[in-house]
Write a protein that holds these residues in place. Structure first.
Motif, PDB file in Angstrom:
ATOM      1  N   ALA A 244     -78.634  22.072  38.946  1.00 31.66           N
ATOM      2  CA  ALA A 244     -77.813  21.852  37.952  1.00 31.66           C
ATOM      3  C   ALA A 244     -77.897  23.367  37.295  1.00 31.66           C
ATOM      4  O   ALA A 244     -76.714  23.597  36.733  1.00 31.66           O
ATOM      5  N   LEU A 245     -78.601  24.178  37.398  1.00 38.44           N
ATOM      6  CA  LEU A 245     -78.888  25.536  36.870  1.00 38.44           C
ATOM      7  C   LEU A 245     -77.805  26.456  37.563  1.00 38.44           C
ATOM      8  O   LEU A 245     -77.061  27.310  37.102  1.00 38.44           O
TER       9      LEU A 245
ATOM     10  N   GLY B 273     -74.285  28.078  36.369  1.00 36.83           N
ATOM     11  CA  GLY B 273     -74.460  29.601  36.326  1.00 36.83           C
ATOM     12  C   GLY B 273     -75.779  29.990  35.538  1.00 36.83           C
ATOM     13  O   GLY B 273     -75.304  31.226  34.929  1.00 36.83           O
ATOM     14  N   ARG B 274     -76.763  29.504  35.277  1.00 37.37           N
ATOM     15  CA  ARG B 274     -78.124  29.962  34.481  1.00 37.37           C
ATOM     16  C   ARG B 274     -79.134  30.041  35.379  1.00 37.37           C
ATOM     17  O   ARG B 274     -80.141  30.201  34.771  1.00 37.37           O
TER      18      ARG B 274
ATOM     19  N   PHE C 126     -85.981  20.159  28.701  1.00 36.19           N
ATOM     20  CA  PHE C 126     -86.311  21.451  28.681  1.00 36.19           C
ATOM     21  C   PHE C 126     -85.243  22.386  29.061  1.00 36.19           C
ATOM     22  O   PHE C 126     -84.896  23.493  28.304  1.00 36.19           O
ATOM     23  N   LEU C 127     -84.025  21.893  29.941  1.00 30.68           N
ATOM     24  CA  LEU C 127     -83.141  22.952  30.134  1.00 30.68           C
ATOM     25  C   LEU C 127     -82.142  23.026  28.623  1.00 30.68           C
ATOM     26  O   LEU C 127     -81.620  24.117  28.407  1.00 30.68           O
ATOM     27  N   ALA C 128     -81.919  22.004  28.132  1.00 30.30           N
ATOM     28  CA  ALA C 128     -81.286  21.908  26.717  1.00 30.30           C
ATOM     29  C   ALA C 128     -81.886  23.005  25.694  1.00 30.30           C
ATOM     30  O   ALA C 128     -81.159  23.348  24.964  1.00 30.30           O
ATOM     31  N   ALA C 129     -83.091  22.847  25.752  1.00 35.21           N
ATOM     32  CA  ALA C 129     -84.098  23.654  24.872  1.00 35.21           C
ATOM     33  C   ALA C 129     -83.716  25.335  25.226  1.00 35.21           C
ATOM     34  O   ALA C 129     -83.973  25.983  24.110  1.00 35.21           O
ATOM     35  N   GLN C 130     -83.443  25.611  26.274  1.00 34.97           N
ATOM     36  CA  GLN C 130     -83.043  26.790  26.719  1.00 34.97           C
ATOM     37  C   GLN C 130     -81.562  27.239  26.312  1.00 34.97           C
ATOM     38  O   GLN C 130     -81.040  28.447  26.733  1.00 34.97           O
TER      39      GLN C 130
ATOM     40  N   ASP D  65     -76.045  23.087  27.401  1.00 29.33           N
ATOM     41  CA  ASP D  65     -75.665  21.799  26.691  1.00 29.33           C
ATOM     42  C   ASP D  65     -76.057  20.616  27.527  1.00 29.33           C
ATOM     43  O   ASP D  65     -76.106  20.487  28.731  1.00 29.33           O
ATOM     44  N   ALA D  66     -76.740  19.749  26.485  1.00 30.25           N
ATOM     45  CA  ALA D  66     -77.474  18.824  27.366  1.00 30.25           C
ATOM     46  C   ALA D  66     -76.643  17.763  27.952  1.00 30.25           C
ATOM     47  O   ALA D  66     -76.954  17.203  29.156  1.00 30.25           O
ATOM     48  N   ALA D  67     -75.338  17.476  27.493  1.00 33.30           N
ATOM     49  CA  ALA D  67     -74.543  16.517  28.416  1.00 33.30           C
ATOM     50  C   ALA D  67     -74.088  17.087  29.556  1.00 33.30           C
ATOM     51  O   ALA D  67     -74.098  16.338  30.753  1.00 33.30           O
ATOM     52  N   LYS D  68     -73.953  18.385  29.451  1.00 34.05           N
ATOM     53  CA  LYS D  68     -73.582  19.127  30.812  1.00 34.05           C
ATOM     54  C   LYS D  68     -74.659  19.261  31.989  1.00 34.05           C
ATOM     55  O   LYS D  68     -74.485  18.856  33.053  1.00 34.05           O
ATOM     56  N   VAL D  69     -75.707  19.330  31.439  1.00 28.74           N
ATOM     57  CA  VAL D  69     -77.191  19.257  32.297  1.00 28.74           C
ATOM     58  C   VAL D  69     -77.158  18.188  32.883  1.00 28.74           C
ATOM     59  O   VAL D  69     -77.591  17.842  34.046  1.00 28.74           O
TER      60      VAL D  69
END
Length: 210
Positions: free
Chosen positions: A99-100, A104-105, A136-140, A143-147
Motif C-alpha cells: 500500500a505504501l 508513494g510513501r 497506523f498508516l493513517a496516523a502517519q 488517507d485512511a480510505a486510500k490505505v
C-alpha cells in the motif's frame, strides 16, 4: 613536509587497496546460484539488489540503517528494492508495505514501521490485523480510505502472490536476505558480510555486462 604528504597519500589509498584485495565471492559458501532466477523489477543497464525482509524481524531492523548507508555508495547503476516476505496472503504488514508503494510513501513510512514494532511497541510484532496496520498508516498522515483500498486491491493481491513466488524461487530461508539480479542468493555469516558479498556479486554482474 613531503614525508607527511606521502604518508597522508598512503592512508587515503588504504581503503581502495583493501577493497581491491577483497576475495571474489565463492559459490556455495558466499552465495547460491538461483536456477531460472528472474529479476523482481527488470531495468536494463542496472544491477538489482532485492532485500527480502519482515517488519517483525529483529535482524531486519538492525540491517535497515546498514543497508541505507550502503546503498548511498553502491553506485548509480545499483537499484535496491525492498520486498516483504509474504508468508501468508493475509499478512497485514506485507499488504501495508505494498500500500505504501502504491501511495508513494515508502521512503517516509518504511522506517517508522520498524520503530513502531521494535522500539515504540505501538504495533504488535506478529499477527497485526489489517485494521491495526491501516490505522497506523493513517496516523502517519495517509488517507485512511486510500490505505484500506490499496491494501485490499487486486494489484496488491498480485504483488503478494508475486512476492511469495519470488521468495520460493530464490530458496528463501530467513530474513533479511539479499538477492542480486534474481540470480544469486547471498549467504552472509553476518549482516556486514552480506553487504561485502553483495559488493562482490555486483562487481561480477558489471563485468559480465561489459
Amino acid at each position: 613536509m613531503i614525508r607527511r604528504l606521502l604518508a597522508l597519500g598512503l592512508l587515503l589509498l588504504l581503503p581502495l587497496s583493501a577493497a581491491a584485495q577483497q576475495p571474489a565471492p565463492v559459490e556455495g559458501r558466499d552465495y547460491v546460484r538461483i536456477e531460472g532466477g528472474q529479476r523482481w523489477k527488470p531495468e536494463p543497464g542496472t544491477v538489482e539488489v532485492v532485500e527480502i525482509f519482515a517488519y517483525s524481524c529483529g535482524h531486519c531492523d538492525q540491517f535497515r540503517p546498514m543497508l541505507d548507508a550502503w546503498k548511498r555508495t553502491a553506485g548509480k547503476d545499483v537499484r535496491v528494492h525492498y520486498l516483504p516476505a509474504a508468508y501468508s496472503p493475509d499478512d497485514a504488514y506485507a499488504r501495508g508495505y505494498f500500500a505504501l508503494e502504491a501511495l508513494g510513501r515508502v521512503a517516509q513510512v518504511h522506517p517508522l514501521l520498524f520503530d513502531a514494532i521494535h522500539r515504540e511497541y505501538s504495533l504488535p510484532a506478529r499477527g497485526a490485523s489489517g485494521g491495526e496496520m491501516a490505522g497506523f498508516l493513517a496516523a502517519q498522515g495517509l488517507d485512511a480510505a486510500k490505505v484500506h483500498a490499496a491494501m485490499a486491491s487486486p494489484a496488491t493481491d498480485e504483488k503478494m502472490n508475486a512476492a511469495r513466488e519470488f521468495a520460493v524461487r530464490s530458496g528463501l530461508q530467513g530474513t533479511p536476505t539479499l538477492i542480486i539480479n534474481g540470480k544469486y542468493r547471498v549467504l552472509g555469516r553476518t549482516l556486514g558480510d552480506s553487504l561485502r558479498i553483495a559488493d562482490g556479486l555486483i562487481a561480477m554482474e558489471r563485468a559480465v555486462s561489459r
